[in-house]
Design a protein around this motif. Structure first.
Motif, short mmCIF file in Angstrom:
data_model
loop_
_atom_site.label_atom_id
_atom_site.label_comp_id
_atom_site.label_asym_id
_atom_site.label_seq_id
_atom_site.Cartn_x
_atom_site.Cartn_y
_atom_site.Cartn_z
N LEU A 22 0.82 -1.21 0.00
CA LEU A 22 0.00 0.00 0.00
C LEU A 22 0.86 1.26 0.00
O LEU A 22 0.61 2.22 -0.76
CB LEU A 22 -0.92 -0.02 1.21
N LEU A 39 1.29 4.12 -3.08
CA LEU A 39 1.07 5.56 -2.88
C LEU A 39 2.32 6.36 -3.25
O LEU A 39 2.23 7.46 -3.80
CB LEU A 39 0.69 5.83 -1.43
N PHE A 74 -6.02 10.73 -1.88
CA PHE A 74 -6.33 9.33 -1.63
C PHE A 74 -5.63 8.84 -0.36
O PHE A 74 -6.21 8.07 0.42
CB PHE A 74 -5.90 8.49 -2.84
N ALA A 75 -4.40 9.29 -0.13
CA ALA A 75 -3.70 8.92 1.10
C ALA A 75 -4.40 9.50 2.33
O ALA A 75 -4.54 8.82 3.36
CB ALA A 75 -2.25 9.40 1.03
N LEU A 116 -7.49 7.38 2.98
CA LEU A 116 -7.18 6.10 3.61
C LEU A 116 -6.86 6.29 5.09
O LEU A 116 -7.27 5.48 5.94
CB LEU A 116 -6.00 5.44 2.89
N LEU A 125 -10.11 6.86 6.94
CA LEU A 125 -10.86 5.62 7.11
C LEU A 125 -10.24 4.74 8.18
O LEU A 125 -10.95 4.08 8.94
CB LEU A 125 -10.91 4.86 5.78
N ALA A 126 -8.90 4.70 8.25
CA ALA A 126 -8.24 3.90 9.29
C ALA A 126 -8.51 4.44 10.68
O ALA A 126 -8.46 3.69 11.66
CB ALA A 126 -6.74 3.85 9.03
#
Length: 548
Positions: free
Chosen positions: A39, A43, A250-251, A254, A257-258
């Motif tokens: 991942l 990125l 996008f990073a 993510l 969301l984490a």
């Protein structure tokens, strides 16, 4: 040579099982590390202008993997040049390594056909050791990088998280047993845990506590979602301001969301009352948002309420602990007052209240553990404290659930028993230890003669004046220490007296047997009356002539 063959085969089987367990632990660590590395590298590749090489990307992946286990990272590339700690663990990222360790320990004890499985203790030790070997190598690789782990945090809580996940996997593979306790535990504890009643109460406590924690977590997630929707505009502005390219956004997405499970725990702490700290000089709670918060620019932090005193909308978050208390009460009453036709007796008021209180304690412990995992430092000075305070959150969860769940459980119990018969209600409301059929009345026994059937209570029929609270044991300790203690108890107990009638019957039988052996066989013709003619004589015929 023939005798050594089976021994060598068994030894090789044990060695192969140990090697497989150690390899599974190392493989679980490698899978988790590889997933995070892939991942991070993707990125880095998608970034239009990366300011570092692939080595820095791999070091960042190693640091994030260690952070997922609870290790505290030290960030050296700060604006001031002073190293800053990063202690907030993304809980969604933690799910991956925990699940991998759990599955590895479970699969070791469930081998394929023809393979030997190690013992439960051996599987736990070997899987944990294999995983920690890889973790040690990763920590040494990340040492000196921009994100390195604090050495003490690698032991606690990182190693503890791995050991707990492996222990859970072994427990699952063993059938999730509730005992037996260790062999060095007191005999009374062994006897208490061996009873079926203890297992039922323990299962009810575990289920109610788990359900209460789940409702707190779900309620916190609803509070967080409502706050994000209510403050949608500032959240969007914060998201767009952090990065201008799609790879960076996008990073950020993510990472957000984490951290969603962390935000759910923060929402639960907010509903419980203590709230959470936004630095050393600010606290956000439903009653007030005080102090000067040190807020970094991040979308989830843009959804915080306005500063000042709380409003009725903020106070409405108290519905979260109320729902958790109702859940604890309901899951307890489902066992305390079973529905009609389930074949179980209702618990007493004292048992219901005690089990509900223990479920509230478990709920408080679970809330405290989640709060401790969801917070941590984000830097030095004002950012040294960030997130809910674990002991305040746990105490608030215990107070809410204990104060509300116990009376709710008693009311629900009375409501579920309202349709029972009078005898069932009297049995349910009887004090603990009292029999359900009242005092036993002695019944005279017939004298035991030859051929008489035994008149004592038969084993397993439930009759007699035995202990009404007797329950069968599921397991008993077998080590010599407990056997010695049991032998001492048996020696001190008085032997049961044999009834006189039983002794007479026992004495009469050998006498009859001696008489039968000493006396010659009786060859005199039987005295047959007119009404008892033999079957081979015609009906109505006279008796045989004695002179013939």
């Amino acid at each position: 040579m023939t005798e050594r063959g089976p021994l060598l085969s068994a030894e090789r089987g044990r060695s192969a099982a140990s090697a497989r367990a150690l390899l599974r632990g190392a493989l679980a660590a490698g899978l988790g590390l590889g997933s995070v590395a892939v991942l991070v590298v993707v990125l880095w590749i998608c970034s239009p202008a990366p300011d570092s090489g692939p080595g820095a990307a791999f070091h960042a992946a190693a640091g994030l993997w260690l952070l997922a286990h609870g290790a505290e990272l030290i960030r050296t590339d700060t604006l001031t040049g002073t190293p800053a700690p990063v202690g907030i663990v993304p809980l969604l990222l933690t799910v991956l390594p925990v699940w991998l360790v759990h599955r590895a320990a479970r699969d070791v004890l469930e081998p394929d056909e023809g393979q030997r499985a190690p013992s439960a203790g051996g599987a736990f030790a070997l899987v944990t050791a294999g995983y920690l070997l890889v973790g040690t190598a990763v920590a040494l690789y990340a040492r000196g990088a921009s994100l390195s782990a604090r050495p003490l945090s690698l032991l606690f809580p990182s190693a503890l998280v791995v050991a707990a996940a492996a222990a859970a996997g072994v427990w699952t593979a063993s059938g999730r047993p509730l005992g037996p306790p260790p062999s060095w535990a007191p005999v009374r504890l062994h006897e208490a845990m061996a009873r079926t009643r203890f297992a039922r109460r323990a299962e009810a406590v575990g289920r109610s506590a788990t359900a209460g924690v789940a409702v707190l977590f779900g309620g916190g997630a609803l509070v967080t979602a409502a706050a994000l929707v209510w403050h949608a505009e500032p959240v969007q502005e914060s998201f767009l301001r952090l990065s201008g390219d799609w790879a960076g956004r996008f990073a950020v997405l993510l990472l957000a969301l984490a951290l969603v499970p962390n935000a759910a725990v923060w929402g639960a702490a907010y509903g419980l009352g203590p709230g959470f700290a936004l630095g050393t000089a600010s606290t956000a709670g439903p009653l007030a948002f005080s102090g000067r918060p040190a807020l970094p620019n991040f979308p989830l932090l843009a959804a915080l309420p306005a500063q000042g005193s709380g409003t009725p909308l903020n106070w409405a978050t108290a519905a979260v602990p109320v729902a958790a208390a109702l859940t604890v009460a309901w899951f307890t009453v489902r066992r305390a007052a079973p529905a009609h036709g389930e074949g179980e007796e209702a618990w007493t008021l004292r048992e219901t209240a005690l089990t509900t209180g223990l479920g509230a304690v478990g709920c408080g412990i679970g809330a405290a553990l989640l709060a401790a995992a969801a917070g941590g430092p984000l830097g030095t000075r004002t950012l040294a404290e960030f997130g809910p305070v674990w002991w305040l959150t746990g105490a608030a969860a215990l107070a809410w659930t204990a104060a509300l769940a116990v009376p709710m459980a008693l009311l629900l119990r009375a409501w579920r028993l309202r349709g029972g018969t009078a005898a069932e209600r009297e049995t349910a409301e009887a004090p603990e230890g009292a029999g359900a059929e009242g005092p036993s009345v002695p019944v005279p026994r017939p004298s035991a003669g030859r051929g008489a059937a035994p008149t004592g209570p038969r084993p397993g029929d439930g009759s007699g004046s035995g202990d009404d609270e007797f329950e069968p044991y599921d397991f008993l300790p077998t080590d010599p220490w407990h056997a010695k203690a049991a032998g001492i108890k048996a020696a001190d107990a008085k032997p049961a007296d044999t009834k006189p009638a039983d002794r007479k019957a026992a004495d009469a039988k050998p006498a009859d047997a001696e008489t039968d052996e000493a006396s010659p066989p009786d060859v005199s013709p039987p005295d047959v009356s007119a009404g008892d003619a033999p079957a081979d004589r015609p009906a109505g015929a006279g008796p045989p002539d004695a002179t013939s």
